[in-house]
Structures are given as C-alpha cells and as structure tokens.
Design a protein around this motif. Structure first.
Motif, mmCIF file in Angstrom:
data_model
loop_
_atom_site.group_PDB
_atom_site.id
_atom_site.type_symbol
_atom_site.label_atom_id
_atom_site.label_comp_id
_atom_site.label_asym_id
_atom_site.label_seq_id
_atom_site.Cartn_x
_atom_site.Cartn_y
_atom_site.Cartn_z
ATOM 1 N N LEU A 34 -53.750 56.613 92.426
ATOM 2 C CA LEU A 34 -54.095 56.492 91.012
ATOM 3 C C LEU A 34 -54.971 57.671 90.617
ATOM 4 O O LEU A 34 -56.114 57.790 91.078
ATOM 5 C CB LEU A 34 -54.813 55.168 90.741
ATOM 6 C CG LEU A 34 -55.223 54.905 89.301
ATOM 7 C CD1 LEU A 34 -54.002 54.898 88.365
ATOM 8 C CD2 LEU A 34 -55.990 53.593 89.212
ATOM 9 N N ALA A 35 -54.432 58.539 89.783
ATOM 10 C CA ALA A 35 -55.147 59.721 89.316
ATOM 11 C C ALA A 35 -55.921 59.408 88.046
ATOM 12 O O ALA A 35 -55.571 58.489 87.293
ATOM 13 C CB ALA A 35 -54.154 60.856 89.062
ATOM 14 N N GLU A 36 -56.938 60.205 87.796
ATOM 15 C CA GLU A 36 -57.772 60.032 86.600
ATOM 16 C C GLU A 36 -56.978 60.241 85.320
ATOM 17 O O GLU A 36 -57.150 59.528 84.338
ATOM 18 C CB GLU A 36 -58.952 61.010 86.641
ATOM 19 C CG GLU A 36 -59.965 60.811 85.545
ATOM 20 C CD GLU A 36 -60.779 59.540 85.710
ATOM 21 O OE1 GLU A 36 -60.883 58.798 84.712
ATOM 22 O OE2 GLU A 36 -61.307 59.293 86.797
ATOM 23 N N ASP A 37 -56.084 61.233 85.345
ATOM 24 C CA ASP A 37 -55.288 61.560 84.161
ATOM 25 C C ASP A 37 -54.013 62.276 84.598
ATOM 26 O O ASP A 37 -53.808 62.524 85.793
ATOM 27 C CB ASP A 37 -56.096 62.418 83.176
ATOM 28 C CG ASP A 37 -56.693 63.659 83.827
ATOM 29 O OD1 ASP A 37 -56.102 64.219 84.776
ATOM 30 O OD2 ASP A 37 -57.779 64.087 83.376
ATOM 31 N N ALA A 38 -53.155 62.593 83.630
ATOM 32 C CA ALA A 38 -51.867 63.230 83.935
ATOM 33 C C ALA A 38 -52.058 64.587 84.603
ATOM 34 O O ALA A 38 -51.283 64.963 85.499
ATOM 35 C CB ALA A 38 -51.035 63.371 82.664
ATOM 36 N N ALA A 39 -53.078 65.331 84.202
ATOM 37 C CA ALA A 39 -53.324 66.649 84.804
ATOM 38 C C ALA A 39 -53.669 66.510 86.288
ATOM 39 O O ALA A 39 -53.171 67.277 87.124
ATOM 40 C CB ALA A 39 -54.438 67.376 84.055
ATOM 41 N N GLN A 40 -54.491 65.539 86.624
ATOM 42 C CA GLN A 40 -54.836 65.337 88.033
ATOM 43 C C GLN A 40 -53.616 64.848 88.815
ATOM 44 O O GLN A 40 -53.411 65.241 89.960
ATOM 45 C CB GLN A 40 -56.001 64.354 88.187
ATOM 46 C CG GLN A 40 -56.499 64.260 89.621
ATOM 47 C CD GLN A 40 -57.611 63.247 89.794
ATOM 48 O OE1 GLN A 40 -57.489 62.096 89.363
ATOM 49 N NE2 GLN A 40 -58.703 63.670 90.428
ATOM 50 N N ALA A 41 -52.791 63.998 88.200
ATOM 51 C CA ALA A 41 -51.568 63.534 88.859
ATOM 52 C C ALA A 41 -50.642 64.707 89.166
ATOM 53 O O ALA A 41 -50.089 64.803 90.265
ATOM 54 C CB ALA A 41 -50.856 62.496 87.986
ATOM 55 N N GLU A 42 -50.484 65.608 88.218
ATOM 56 C CA GLU A 42 -49.644 66.792 88.439
ATOM 57 C C GLU A 42 -50.237 67.696 89.511
ATOM 58 O O GLU A 42 -49.511 68.251 90.340
ATOM 59 C CB GLU A 42 -49.447 67.564 87.136
ATOM 60 C CG GLU A 42 -48.513 66.892 86.153
ATOM 61 C CD GLU A 42 -47.065 66.803 86.652
ATOM 62 O OE1 GLU A 42 -46.652 67.561 87.550
ATOM 63 O OE2 GLU A 42 -46.339 65.937 86.133
ATOM 64 N N ALA A 43 -51.554 67.854 89.513
ATOM 65 C CA ALA A 43 -52.209 68.682 90.534
ATOM 66 C C ALA A 43 -52.014 68.079 91.921
ATOM 67 O O ALA A 43 -51.757 68.805 92.889
ATOM 68 C CB ALA A 43 -53.698 68.830 90.210
ATOM 69 N N LEU A 44 -52.111 66.772 92.031
ATOM 70 C CA LEU A 44 -51.891 66.105 93.308
ATOM 71 C C LEU A 44 -50.438 66.239 93.740
ATOM 72 O O LEU A 44 -50.147 66.490 94.909
ATOM 73 C CB LEU A 44 -52.291 64.636 93.228
ATOM 74 C CG LEU A 44 -52.127 63.835 94.510
ATOM 75 C CD1 LEU A 44 -52.976 64.413 95.637
ATOM 76 C CD2 LEU A 44 -52.495 62.382 94.270
ATOM 77 N N ASN A 45 -49.527 66.089 92.791
ATOM 78 C CA ASN A 45 -48.104 66.265 93.078
ATOM 79 C C ASN A 45 -47.859 67.651 93.680
ATOM 80 O O ASN A 45 -47.186 67.780 94.708
ATOM 81 C CB ASN A 45 -47.295 66.070 91.796
ATOM 82 C CG ASN A 45 -45.802 66.171 92.012
ATOM 83 O OD1 ASN A 45 -45.270 65.702 93.009
ATOM 84 N ND2 ASN A 45 -45.129 66.791 91.070
ATOM 85 N N ALA A 46 -48.421 68.675 93.076
ATOM 86 C CA ALA A 46 -48.262 70.043 93.584
ATOM 87 C C ALA A 46 -48.941 70.208 94.943
ATOM 88 O O ALA A 46 -48.387 70.839 95.857
ATOM 89 C CB ALA A 46 -48.831 71.042 92.580
ATOM 90 N N ALA A 47 -50.131 69.637 95.100
ATOM 91 C CA ALA A 47 -50.875 69.783 96.357
ATOM 92 C C ALA A 47 -50.148 69.142 97.532
ATOM 93 O O ALA A 47 -50.184 69.662 98.651
ATOM 94 C CB ALA A 47 -52.270 69.187 96.201
#
Length: 141
Positions: A34-47
């Motif tokens: 569970l990410a804080e927001d869509a930007a963090q979700a995308e960053a985690l996806n890339a990471a």
C-alpha cells in the motif's frame, strides 16, 4: 487475528519494501504493498524491476488484468479489489482500511519524524485493539 510487525528507523522505505517483497516472493507468499499515493506506487513499480540483476520479482499495479495471477500487488487505492489478503506492507502514514482482512501487516516507518510520529500513533491504536504486535528497529541487533 492480524499480526502486525513494525519496522522502524528505515532510511529508504521503497528500497526496504523491495527487499520485503523479494523475501516474501522467495517464500511463496502473496503481498499487497500500500503506497501513500500514485506517485509512490509508480516509483515502487519501477524500483521492483531494478532491485537486483539476478532476481525477477513478479508484480503489477492493482487493477491490472494479471493481478489475480501475480503474487505482488502495488496500490495506493484501498478501494480497488485485491486478489489476495495474505500480507500487507503499509508505506502510508494512515491505518489501512482493510487491515483486518490481512493475516499479516508490515508497518514500515521511516526516520522522518512526522512518519515516526504517525507510526507511534498507529502502534498505540493497534495495541488498544489487542492486535499481536512485534517491533524491529533497523540498525539494531
């Protein structure tokens, strides 16, 4: 009852979540992050694509057509249907709405003072609700 593990003093929440996801996948566990927001979700996806040159960590964003077949789901939207509720990694500063649906929850708390304060509030609230709690402090043995 849901078991809740607090991991505190984390310098990089995304890197830590990637390591947890890799470990969970290696043990055949299914995880929702569970990410804080869509930007963090995308960053985690890339990471997760670059966490290791030798590891493949299958993951998708929630709502993806392959979500039902994928062991690691990333979302910032708690309203989206989830295909499994085994483990939750909470990167947010809030109590997850679906907390009690998961067998195990990892609360990842950074070194940021605001994040730590929010984590302490959740810890106290969970304790009052009699959730089984454990606490791991990064950098201490």
């Amino acid at each position: 009852m849901t078991r809740i593990d607090f991991h505190t003093n984390i310098p990089d929440k995304l890197a830590y979540a990637c390591r947890l996801a890799r470990k969970a996948y290696a043990s055949k566990a299914r995880v929702v992050v569970l990410a804080e927001d869509a930007a963090q979700a995308e960053a985690l996806n890339a990471a997760l694509w670059t966490v290791s040159e030798s590891d493949f960590i299958p993951h998708v964003l929630a709502g993806d057509p392959l979500a039902n077949e994928t062991p690691i789901i990333i979302t910032a939207d708690e309203g989206v249907p989830l295909p499994h509720h085994e483990m939750l990694v909470n990167l947010t500063r809030r109590t997850p709405a679906l907390l009690s649906k998961f067998a195990r929850v990892f609360e990842i708390i950074s070194i940021d003072e605001d994040d730590a304060a929010a984590g302490r509030q959740r810890y106290v609230a969970y304790k009052k609700q009699n959730y089984p709690l454990t606490h791991f402090v990064a950098g201490q043995s």
